[in-house]
Design a protein around this motif. Structure first.
Motif, PDB file in Angstrom:
ATOM      1  N   LEU A  98       0.856  -1.178   0.000  1.00  0.00           N
ATOM      2  CA  LEU A  98       0.000   0.000   0.000  1.00  0.00           C
ATOM      3  C   LEU A  98       0.896   1.231   0.000  1.00  0.00           C
ATOM      4  CD1 LEU A  98      -2.701  -0.983   2.674  1.00  0.00           C
ATOM      5  CD2 LEU A  98      -2.828  -1.219   0.187  1.00  0.00           C
ATOM      6  N   GLY A  99       0.287   2.386  -0.219  1.00  0.00           N
ATOM      7  CA  GLY A  99       1.059   3.621  -0.246  1.00  0.00           C
ATOM      8  C   GLY A  99       0.402   4.692   0.601  1.00  0.00           C
ATOM      9  N   THR A 100       0.080   5.836  -0.035  1.00  0.00           N
ATOM     10  CA  THR A 100      -0.496   6.965   0.677  1.00  0.00           C
ATOM     11  C   THR A 100      -1.845   6.627   1.282  1.00  0.00           C
ATOM     12  OG1 THR A 100       0.491   8.320  -1.063  1.00  0.00           O
ATOM     13  CG2 THR A 100      -0.960   9.437   0.490  1.00  0.00           C
ATOM     14  N   ASP A 101      -2.662   5.897   0.537  1.00  0.00           N
ATOM     15  CA  ASP A 101      -4.042   5.609   0.959  1.00  0.00           C
ATOM     16  C   ASP A 101      -4.128   4.225   1.598  1.00  0.00           C
ATOM     17  OD1 ASP A 101      -6.737   5.353   1.316  1.00  0.00           O
ATOM     18  OD2 ASP A 101      -7.264   5.406  -0.813  1.00  0.00           O
ATOM     19  N   ALA A 102      -4.254   4.217   2.915  1.00  0.00           N
ATOM     20  CA  ALA A 102      -4.497   2.967   3.633  1.00  0.00           C
ATOM     21  C   ALA A 102      -5.872   3.004   4.297  1.00  0.00           C
ATOM     22  CB  ALA A 102      -3.420   2.736   4.680  1.00  0.00           C
ATOM     23  N   THR A 103      -6.730   3.876   3.768  1.00  0.00           N
ATOM     24  CA  THR A 103      -8.086   4.002   4.285  1.00  0.00           C
ATOM     25  C   THR A 103      -9.078   3.322   3.354  1.00  0.00           C
ATOM     26  OG1 THR A 103      -7.522   6.101   5.331  1.00  0.00           O
ATOM     27  CG2 THR A 103      -9.868   5.622   5.049  1.00  0.00           C
ATOM     28  N   THR A 104      -9.057   3.723   2.071  1.00  0.00           N
ATOM     29  CA  THR A 104      -9.948   3.069   1.113  1.00  0.00           C
ATOM     30  C   THR A 104      -9.254   1.931   0.375  1.00  0.00           C
ATOM     31  OG1 THR A 104      -9.442   4.548  -0.748  1.00  0.00           O
ATOM     32  CG2 THR A 104     -11.155   5.255   0.791  1.00  0.00           C
ATOM     33  N   ARG A 105      -7.916   1.856   0.481  1.00  0.00           N
ATOM     34  CA  ARG A 105      -7.145   0.702   0.001  1.00  0.00           C
ATOM     35  C   ARG A 105      -6.683  -0.049   1.242  1.00  0.00           C
ATOM     36  NH1 ARG A 105      -8.145   0.109  -5.448  1.00  0.00           N
ATOM     37  NH2 ARG A 105      -7.583   1.987  -6.617  1.00  0.00           N
ATOM     38  N   THR A 106      -6.997  -1.312   1.346  1.00  0.00           N
ATOM     39  CA  THR A 106      -6.764  -2.033   2.592  1.00  0.00           C
ATOM     40  C   THR A 106      -5.836  -3.221   2.403  1.00  0.00           C
ATOM     41  OG1 THR A 106      -8.616  -3.578   2.322  1.00  0.00           O
ATOM     42  CG2 THR A 106      -9.116  -1.419   3.291  1.00  0.00           C
ATOM     43  N   LEU A 107      -5.296  -3.700   3.523  1.00  0.00           N
ATOM     44  CA  LEU A 107      -4.465  -4.899   3.494  1.00  0.00           C
ATOM     45  C   LEU A 107      -5.267  -6.128   3.092  1.00  0.00           C
ATOM     46  CD1 LEU A 107      -2.292  -4.330   6.679  1.00  0.00           C
ATOM     47  CD2 LEU A 107      -1.490  -4.373   4.318  1.00  0.00           C
ATOM     48  N   ASN A 108      -6.549  -6.141   3.402  1.00  0.00           N
ATOM     49  CA  ASN A 108      -7.401  -7.257   2.961  1.00  0.00           C
ATOM     50  C   ASN A 108      -7.413  -7.341   1.434  1.00  0.00           C
ATOM     51  OD1 ASN A 108      -8.043  -7.882   5.580  1.00  0.00           O
ATOM     52  ND2 ASN A 108     -10.024  -6.839   5.561  1.00  0.00           N
ATOM     53  N   GLU A 109      -7.587  -6.183   0.784  1.00  0.00           N
ATOM     54  CA  GLU A 109      -7.565  -6.146  -0.682  1.00  0.00           C
ATOM     55  C   GLU A 109      -6.207  -6.579  -1.213  1.00  0.00           C
ATOM     56  OE1 GLU A 109     -10.244  -2.639  -2.441  1.00  0.00           O
ATOM     57  OE2 GLU A 109      -8.732  -1.943  -1.022  1.00  0.00           O
ATOM     58  N   LEU A 110      -5.155  -6.086  -0.581  1.00  0.00           N
ATOM     59  CA  LEU A 110      -3.799  -6.407  -1.014  1.00  0.00           C
ATOM     60  C   LEU A 110      -3.546  -7.910  -0.930  1.00  0.00           C
ATOM     61  CD1 LEU A 110      -1.166  -4.835  -1.877  1.00  0.00           C
ATOM     62  CD2 LEU A 110      -0.435  -5.091   0.500  1.00  0.00           C
ATOM     63  N   PHE A 111      -3.955  -8.507   0.179  1.00  0.00           N
ATOM     64  CA  PHE A 111      -3.790  -9.948   0.366  1.00  0.00           C
ATOM     65  C   PHE A 111      -4.554 -10.730  -0.703  1.00  0.00           C
ATOM     66  CE2 PHE A 111      -5.395 -13.952   2.068  1.00  0.00           C
ATOM     67  CZ  PHE A 111      -4.244 -14.568   2.519  1.00  0.00           C
ATOM     68  N   GLY A 112      -5.797 -10.325  -0.943  1.00  0.00           N
ATOM     69  CA  GLY A 112      -6.619 -11.015  -1.937  1.00  0.00           C
ATOM     70  C   GLY A 112      -6.046 -10.907  -3.335  1.00  0.00           C
ATOM     71  N   LYS A 113      -5.545  -9.715  -3.700  1.00  0.00           N
ATOM     72  CA  LYS A 113      -4.958  -9.536  -5.031  1.00  0.00           C
ATOM     73  C   LYS A 113      -3.695 -10.374  -5.181  1.00  0.00           C
ATOM     74  CE  LYS A 113      -4.223  -7.811  -9.118  1.00  0.00           C
ATOM     75  NZ  LYS A 113      -5.054  -8.188 -10.282  1.00  0.00           N
ATOM     76  N   ALA A 114      -2.880 -10.455  -4.132  1.00  0.00           N
ATOM     77  CA  ALA A 114      -1.664 -11.273  -4.191  1.00  0.00           C
ATOM     78  C   ALA A 114      -2.011 -12.737  -4.424  1.00  0.00           C
ATOM     79  CB  ALA A 114      -0.859 -11.114  -2.904  1.00  0.00           C
ATOM     80  N   LYS A 115      -3.032 -13.219  -3.751  1.00  0.00           N
ATOM     81  CA  LYS A 115      -3.446 -14.607  -3.932  1.00  0.00           C
ATOM     82  C   LYS A 115      -3.988 -14.832  -5.345  1.00  0.00           C
ATOM     83  CE  LYS A 115      -2.386 -16.372   0.038  1.00  0.00           C
ATOM     84  NZ  LYS A 115      -1.306 -17.401   0.113  1.00  0.00           N
ATOM     85  N   ALA A 116      -4.665 -13.831  -5.901  1.00  0.00           N
ATOM     86  CA  ALA A 116      -5.159 -13.947  -7.283  1.00  0.00           C
ATOM     87  C   ALA A 116      -3.998 -14.043  -8.266  1.00  0.00           C
ATOM     88  CB  ALA A 116      -6.042 -12.744  -7.621  1.00  0.00           C
ATOM     89  N   LEU A 117      -2.968 -13.227  -8.085  1.00  0.00           N
ATOM     90  CA  LEU A 117      -1.803 -13.279  -8.962  1.00  0.00           C
ATOM     91  C   LEU A 117      -1.102 -14.627  -8.869  1.00  0.00           C
ATOM     92  CD1 LEU A 117      -0.351  -9.696  -8.357  1.00  0.00           C
ATOM     93  CD2 LEU A 117      -1.493 -10.510 -10.424  1.00  0.00           C
ATOM     94  N   GLU A 118      -1.036 -15.168  -7.667  1.00  0.00           N
ATOM     95  CA  GLU A 118      -0.452 -16.505  -7.488  1.00  0.00           C
ATOM     96  C   GLU A 118      -1.252 -17.532  -8.286  1.00  0.00           C
ATOM     97  OE1 GLU A 118       2.029 -17.980  -5.675  1.00  0.00           O
ATOM     98  OE2 GLU A 118       2.862 -16.264  -4.607  1.00  0.00           O
ATOM     99  N   ALA A 119      -2.580 -17.453  -8.203  1.00  0.00           N
ATOM    100  CA  ALA A 119      -3.442 -18.399  -8.919  1.00  0.00           C
ATOM    101  C   ALA A 119      -3.296 -18.244 -10.432  1.00  0.00           C
ATOM    102  CB  ALA A 119      -4.898 -18.200  -8.509  1.00  0.00           C
ATOM    103  N   GLN A 120      -2.923 -17.042 -10.881  1.00  0.00           N
ATOM    104  CA  GLN A 120      -2.749 -16.779 -12.311  1.00  0.00           C
ATOM    105  C   GLN A 120      -1.346 -17.117 -12.799  1.00  0.00           C
ATOM    106  OE1 GLN A 120      -4.237 -12.718 -11.822  1.00  0.00           O
ATOM    107  NE2 GLN A 120      -5.856 -13.149 -13.300  1.00  0.00           N
ATOM    108  N   GLY A 121      -0.461 -17.566 -11.915  1.00  0.00           N
ATOM    109  CA  GLY A 121       0.799 -18.132 -12.377  1.00  0.00           C
ATOM    110  C   GLY A 121       2.090 -17.487 -11.946  1.00  0.00           C
TER     111      GLY A 121
END
Length: 390
Positions: A98-121
């Motif tokens: 995350l960067g400047t915005d940790a209010t509307t961008r969350t660690l939950n979203e970050l975790f989920g996106k990382a897992k999606a990238l893993e699933a995509q290869g």
């Protein structure tokens, strides 16, 4: 049955030059590197590299994989990373933050996106926290985040010397670094604190201050954006002489360059001329982040989005335009960031390591094939990784 691939007749840079070699991949690992390996047709796939360069998959140590909050208001929020953009750029390992915005961008979203990238290869790690102090976490503490969440490897990107920072005190920085370090030791991870460095006059002084007044080693901090201007780069060279790593950002704009920022490739050459060790320098793309250009009064002038393709582009510029030797330039986008963050198995072509490999057309200096974890994600310039939706 494990997938087996033999790459023949490649000029291998691991990143050290190994000369003309064959590389055997079994499953998701490099099984053998030798000058002449034969594989029965019935056993697997053979690809003739015909003298192309075979290099490790790129390791991008700072990507805003879930998008970022634009400093131009809600309408300037940046989009999340498309895995196909990473693959076509030769990036097989990303570290999300995350960067400047940790209010509307969350660690939950970050975790989920990382897992999606893993699933995509591709391989994806993340950092806990953001620009701000106290550090936002998933589990309630930095220590438990790093120890208990499999893909959290450290803290970042924590901001210093920037008007958007929380201006952490020495004691706060010591506590954060100590918690990350102990958690890393206990879990076998890097536990590094990745640090966003702004263009404020303090530069790296907060980090030097911590190292001087505590037992925290300088390698516990990993400052990025060190090519903002030449005086910051010079301060960064001093950081490398003390044993630390510094990172140059490859995404930029003509407006930002006109304000004094150095291209990462140019900064690399200049840092080496000033005595920095090639082993202590890295590049990262800052992809999907806001590329902001603020005036002296702190007002936003321009805003664009960082591109992951800039990582390979600046590696190429370092070789072609700045005259940096290929294997040295390759280190800053492969082995060095993996070392800085403690990413075991990444950034090198070594028997037993992860099979993250790129074939590069040496005449055009263009990526033709990308293998991530033993599977071709791009073959003969055609990206095989599919978007799930559309």
């Amino acid at each position: 049955m494990s997938q087996i691939t033999l790459i023949k007749n490649a000029e291998v840079f691991a990143p050290r030059s190994l000369g003309r070699c064959d590389v055997l991949v079994a499953g998701d690992r490099v099984a053998k590197i030798d000058q002449n390996i034969d594989l029965p047709e019935s056993l697997g796939q053979t690809v003739d590299a015909d003298g192309a360069w075979l290099i490790p998959g790129l390791v991008d140590s700072l990507v805003h994989i879930s998008g970022g909050g634009g400093e131009g208001g809600f309408g300037s929020r940046t989009p999340e990373l498309d895995v196909r953009d990473a693959v076509s750029a030769g990036v097989t390992t990303v570290v999300g933050a995350l960067g400047t915005d940790a209010t509307t961008r969350t660690l939950n979203e970050l975790f989920g996106k990382a897992k999606a990238l893993e699933a995509q290869g591709i391989t994806s790690f993340i950092q806990t926290g953001s620009y701000q102090v106290p550090v936002n976490t998933l589990t309630g503490s930095v220590r438990s985040d790093v120890m208990l969440v499999d893909n959290i490897i450290g803290v970042g990107e924590l901001a210093i010397s920037d008007h958007r920072s929380s201006h952490p005190s020495r004691e706060e920085l010591i506590r954060i670094a100590a918690d990350a370090r102990v958690a890393g030791l206990l879990s076998g991870k890097g536990g590094v604190v990745s640090v966003h460095v702004g263009d404020g006059p303090g530069r790296l002084s907060p980090l030097f201050d911590v190292v001087e007044h505590s037992e925290i080693p300088i390698t516990q901090f990993y400052p990025t954006h060190m090519n903002r201007h030449e005086s910051l780069l010079t301060h960064g060279v001093a950081f490398t002489r003390a044993g630390g790593f510094i990172d140059f950002t490859t995404s930029t704009t003509e407006e930002i360059l006109a304000s004094g920022e150095l291209r990462a490739s140019c900064a690399l050459k200049l840092a080496l001329e000033q005595g920095a060790s090639i082993n202590q320098i890295t590049f990262s793309s800052d992809a999907q982040g806001s590329l902001t250009n603020f005036c002296e009064q702190g007002e936003l002038q321009d805003l664009e989005v960082g591109a992951i393709a800039s990582l390979f582009d600046e590696f190429r510029r370092a070789v072609q335009d700045e005259g940096v030797e290929l294997s040295q330039a390759l280190q800053v986008v492969t082995r060095n960031p993996a070392r800085a963050l403690g990413l075991k198995g990444k950034g090198q072509i070594v028997t037993g390591r992860d099979a993250d490999l790129i074939l590069v057309d040496r005449e055009r200096f263009q990526i033709t094939h990308v293998m991530a974890r033993g599977r071709w994600q791009m073959f003969d310039r055609h990206v095989r990784t599919a978007r799930l939706f559309g």
